[in-house]
Design a protein around this motif. Structure first.
Motif, PDB file in Angstrom:
ATOM      1  N   GLU A 130      44.409  44.194  34.971  1.00 50.98           N
ATOM      2  CA  GLU A 130      45.570  45.088  35.164  1.00 50.98           C
ATOM      3  C   GLU A 130      45.988  44.755  36.648  1.00 50.98           C
ATOM      4  OE1 GLU A 130      45.980  48.297  31.520  1.00 50.98           O
ATOM      5  OE2 GLU A 130      44.493  48.379  33.100  1.00 50.98           O
ATOM      6  N   TYR A 131      44.978  44.995  37.526  1.00 53.35           N
ATOM      7  CA  TYR A 131      44.701  44.960  38.810  1.00 53.35           C
ATOM      8  C   TYR A 131      45.486  43.719  39.366  1.00 53.35           C
ATOM      9  CZ  TYR A 131      43.068  45.105  43.477  1.00 53.35           C
ATOM     10  OH  TYR A 131      42.880  45.009  44.974  1.00 53.35           O
ATOM     11  N   LEU A 132      45.012  42.586  38.889  1.00 59.84           N
ATOM     12  CA  LEU A 132      45.631  41.195  39.340  1.00 59.84           C
ATOM     13  C   LEU A 132      47.013  41.121  38.967  1.00 59.84           C
ATOM     14  CD1 LEU A 132      42.708  38.872  38.164  1.00 59.84           C
ATOM     15  CD2 LEU A 132      43.176  39.678  40.587  1.00 59.84           C
ATOM     16  N   HIS A 133      47.278  41.844  37.915  1.00 60.46           N
ATOM     17  CA  HIS A 133      48.867  41.717  37.258  1.00 60.46           C
ATOM     18  C   HIS A 133      49.838  42.420  38.165  1.00 60.46           C
ATOM     19  CE1 HIS A 133      51.977  41.192  34.406  1.00 60.46           C
ATOM     20  NE2 HIS A 133      52.342  42.433  34.534  1.00 60.46           N
ATOM     21  N   ARG A 134      49.187  43.655  38.669  1.00 58.82           N
ATOM     22  CA  ARG A 134      50.077  44.271  39.764  1.00 58.82           C
ATOM     23  C   ARG A 134      50.292  43.581  40.908  1.00 58.82           C
ATOM     24  NH1 ARG A 134      49.354  50.043  38.941  1.00 58.82           N
ATOM     25  NH2 ARG A 134      49.305  50.528  37.002  1.00 58.82           N
ATOM     26  N   ILE A 135      49.311  42.684  41.420  1.00 61.88           N
ATOM     27  CA  ILE A 135      49.387  41.883  42.661  1.00 61.88           C
ATOM     28  C   ILE A 135      50.400  40.748  42.514  1.00 61.88           C
ATOM     29  CG2 ILE A 135      48.105  40.505  44.267  1.00 61.88           C
ATOM     30  CD1 ILE A 135      45.804  42.214  43.796  1.00 61.88           C
ATOM     31  N   MET A 136      50.342  40.067  41.083  1.00 57.30           N
ATOM     32  CA  MET A 136      51.109  38.816  40.855  1.00 57.30           C
ATOM     33  C   MET A 136      52.359  38.812  41.431  1.00 57.30           C
ATOM     34  SD  MET A 136      53.091  37.121  38.816  1.00 57.30           S
ATOM     35  CE  MET A 136      52.941  38.042  37.214  1.00 57.30           C
ATOM     36  N   PRO A 137      53.436  39.728  41.154  1.00 59.79           N
ATOM     37  CA  PRO A 137      54.978  39.471  41.554  1.00 59.79           C
ATOM     38  C   PRO A 137      55.084  39.532  42.935  1.00 59.79           C
ATOM     39  CG  PRO A 137      54.722  41.363  40.009  1.00 59.79           C
ATOM     40  CD  PRO A 137      53.156  40.789  40.482  1.00 59.79           C
ATOM     41  N   LEU A 163      36.365  42.981  40.454  1.00 65.35           N
ATOM     42  CA  LEU A 163      37.570  43.112  40.906  1.00 65.35           C
ATOM     43  C   LEU A 163      37.820  42.257  41.972  1.00 65.35           C
ATOM     44  CD1 LEU A 163      39.811  45.049  40.216  1.00 65.35           C
ATOM     45  CD2 LEU A 163      39.251  46.479  42.124  1.00 65.35           C
ATOM     46  N   TYR A 164      36.909  42.341  43.156  1.00 61.62           N
ATOM     47  CA  TYR A 164      37.423  41.666  44.435  1.00 61.62           C
ATOM     48  C   TYR A 164      37.178  40.162  44.353  1.00 61.62           C
ATOM     49  CZ  TYR A 164      37.072  46.460  46.430  1.00 61.62           C
ATOM     50  OH  TYR A 164      37.119  47.595  46.710  1.00 61.62           O
ATOM     51  N   SER A 165      35.934  39.805  43.549  1.00 59.18           N
ATOM     52  CA  SER A 165      35.625  38.571  43.472  1.00 59.18           C
ATOM     53  C   SER A 165      37.023  37.801  42.664  1.00 59.18           C
ATOM     54  CB  SER A 165      34.283  37.896  42.774  1.00 59.18           C
ATOM     55  OG  SER A 165      34.322  38.826  41.405  1.00 59.18           O
ATOM     56  N   SER A 166      37.283  38.532  41.402  1.00 57.13           N
ATOM     57  CA  SER A 166      38.504  37.900  40.866  1.00 57.13           C
ATOM     58  C   SER A 166      39.881  37.747  41.533  1.00 57.13           C
ATOM     59  CB  SER A 166      38.624  38.916  39.428  1.00 57.13           C
ATOM     60  OG  SER A 166      37.602  38.825  38.610  1.00 57.13           O
ATOM     61  N   ALA A 167      39.934  38.683  42.476  1.00 56.93           N
ATOM     62  CA  ALA A 167      41.277  38.642  43.327  1.00 56.93           C
ATOM     63  C   ALA A 167      41.092  37.656  44.369  1.00 56.93           C
ATOM     64  CB  ALA A 167      41.303  40.160  44.012  1.00 56.93           C
ATOM     65  N   ILE A 174      44.901  36.419  50.341  1.00 60.11           N
ATOM     66  CA  ILE A 174      45.216  38.150  50.577  1.00 60.11           C
ATOM     67  C   ILE A 174      43.882  38.546  51.054  1.00 60.11           C
ATOM     68  CG2 ILE A 174      45.789  40.200  49.381  1.00 60.11           C
ATOM     69  CD1 ILE A 174      47.759  38.367  47.659  1.00 60.11           C
ATOM     70  N   HIS A 175      44.176  39.410  52.042  1.00 57.15           N
ATOM     71  CA  HIS A 175      43.211  40.209  52.758  1.00 57.15           C
ATOM     72  C   HIS A 175      42.890  41.523  51.870  1.00 57.15           C
ATOM     73  CE1 HIS A 175      41.185  42.003  56.410  1.00 57.15           C
ATOM     74  NE2 HIS A 175      41.342  42.936  55.655  1.00 57.15           N
ATOM     75  N   ILE A 176      41.716  41.783  51.312  1.00 58.07           N
ATOM     76  CA  ILE A 176      41.532  43.029  50.770  1.00 58.07           C
ATOM     77  C   ILE A 176      40.897  44.296  51.368  1.00 58.07           C
ATOM     78  CG2 ILE A 176      39.914  43.831  48.795  1.00 58.07           C
ATOM     79  CD1 ILE A 176      39.897  41.161  47.532  1.00 58.07           C
ATOM     80  N   LYS A 177      41.661  45.343  51.490  1.00 54.90           N
ATOM     81  CA  LYS A 177      41.250  46.457  52.213  1.00 54.90           C
ATOM     82  C   LYS A 177      41.220  47.427  51.405  1.00 54.90           C
ATOM     83  CE  LYS A 177      44.404  48.903  54.692  1.00 54.90           C
ATOM     84  NZ  LYS A 177      45.481  48.825  56.021  1.00 54.90           N
ATOM     85  N   SER A 178      40.123  47.972  51.076  1.00 52.92           N
ATOM     86  CA  SER A 178      39.639  48.925  49.909  1.00 52.92           C
ATOM     87  C   SER A 178      38.450  49.659  50.229  1.00 52.92           C
ATOM     88  CB  SER A 178      39.399  48.000  48.681  1.00 52.92           C
ATOM     89  OG  SER A 178      39.249  48.584  47.417  1.00 52.92           O
ATOM     90  N   LEU A 179      38.492  50.908  49.556  1.00 49.33           N
ATOM     91  CA  LEU A 179      37.391  51.970  49.379  1.00 49.33           C
ATOM     92  C   LEU A 179      37.257  52.653  50.696  1.00 49.33           C
ATOM     93  CD1 LEU A 179      34.503  49.725  47.576  1.00 49.33           C
ATOM     94  CD2 LEU A 179      36.231  51.472  46.619  1.00 49.33           C
ATOM     95  N   THR A 180      37.676  53.932  50.655  1.00 49.08           N
ATOM     96  CA  THR A 180      37.436  54.938  51.720  1.00 49.08           C
ATOM     97  C   THR A 180      35.955  55.295  51.879  1.00 49.08           C
ATOM     98  OG1 THR A 180      37.568  56.799  50.115  1.00 49.08           O
ATOM     99  CG2 THR A 180      39.728  55.901  51.444  1.00 49.08           C
ATOM    100  N   ALA A 181      35.571  55.867  52.894  1.00 51.04           N
ATOM    101  CA  ALA A 181      34.171  56.235  53.091  1.00 51.04           C
ATOM    102  C   ALA A 181      33.465  57.058  51.940  1.00 51.04           C
ATOM    103  CB  ALA A 181      34.054  56.937  54.383  1.00 51.04           C
TER     104      ALA A 181
END
Length: 284
Positions: A130-137, A163-167, A174-181
């Motif tokens: 689902e995560y990858l599907h949201r990015i795809m368009p 999640l990250y390795s699949s993306a 695409i740069h992955i900026k993720s996860l707050t402290a």
């Protein structure tokens, strides 16, 4: 000059752009600039300008005076002088997409309208697919995906590694900026890992940078009232410090307008500046 955007790299950038940290001799440039009348006629802002030229910064006492300065146009004029001295007339931006992984959270911060309990009808948790599907368009138009979420009660580091390795396999540009402290703290605890080890594993899986969310106000008496249960001020700063030491850039933020005082806001900014002096790891 042609198209200044290159979607094969992480960031669109002007060919002649100033460095992301600004020109090294920005103080010299500031000193040589004509001073707008609204600044030169304002004793507080003129003092601030002199402090910037002499020391490259203003102190806490002067910051308090500027915060109480009613002439916003004059403050804007001084801020613009510093901006032009550091970056000329250039601006920097990226094109990103927000994909929140889950709104299920074990905490219930007083100001948060995002959080849902696991049994709530509007609760969700995205699978990797689902995560990858949201990015795809948007994958041919963005250069960054920004992903944060609640503190999920059962996810561990393995979920985010997948999640990250699949993306990265699907969208390597695409740069992955993720996860707050606080998310990193939660994941480390759930995965029985140190903060450092958690960051190393996530970075290896594809995490490129960390957003600044969750800082709120870095004064614990305020945090205890508006977001009890989150990381302390020291923990927020230490998690970002460890990321910086590992070469992971981060952002920093401030949530203002709740119960904090102006003094608390200045303390917050001062703590962030001290960490930036130490690590130079904040990118914005």
């Amino acid at each position: 000059m042609g198209n200044i955007f290159d979607y094969s790299v992480n960031r669109p950038m002007l060919e002649t752009a100033a460095p992301l940290g600004g020109h090294n001799d920005w103080i010299g440039a500031l000193k040589s600039m004509p001073v707008p009348n609204v600044v030169s006629s304002n004793p507080i802002l003129l003092l601030a300008l002199e402090s910037l030229i002499d020391d490259g910064r203003i102190d806490r006492q002067l910051a308090m005076k500027i915060y109480n300065e009613p002439d916003l146009n004059a403050i804007f004029a001084l801020a613009n002088m510093v901006k032009v001295a550091r970056f000329d007339n250039q601006i920097f931006f990226n094109q990103n997409l927000h994909v929140n992984t889950t709104n299920i959270c074990v905490l219930a911060c007083r100001f948060c309208a995002f959080r849902k309990g696991p049994r709530h009808s509007e609760a969700y948790e995205l699978s990797v697919e689902e995560y990858l599907h949201r990015i795809m368009p948007f994958s041919d138009r963005i250069d960054e995906v920004h992903s944060v979420g609640g503190l999920h009660p059962s996810w561990t580091i393995e979920h985010y590694q997948n999640l990250y390795s699949s993306a990265k396999i699907e969208y390597p540009h695409i740069h992955i900026k993720s996860l707050t402290a606080v998310e990193i703290k939660h994941l480390a605890k759930r995965s029985n890992l140190s903060i450092s080890k958690t960051l190393i594993e996530l970075h290896s899986a594809g995490l490129d940078s960390i957003p600044g969310g969750g800082a709120e106000i870095l004064v614990d008496k305020v945090r205890d009232r508006i977001c009890r249960g989150k990381e302390s001020s020291d923990e927020y700063l230490e998690i970002h410090r460890q990321a910086h030491k590992l070469g992971i850039p981060t952002n920093c933020t401030m949530l203002f307008g709740t119960i904090e005082s102006i003094e608390d806001r200045i303390t917050h900014l001062e703590l962030l500046r001290e960490l930036q002096d130490e690590t130079n790891g904040f990118q914005c």
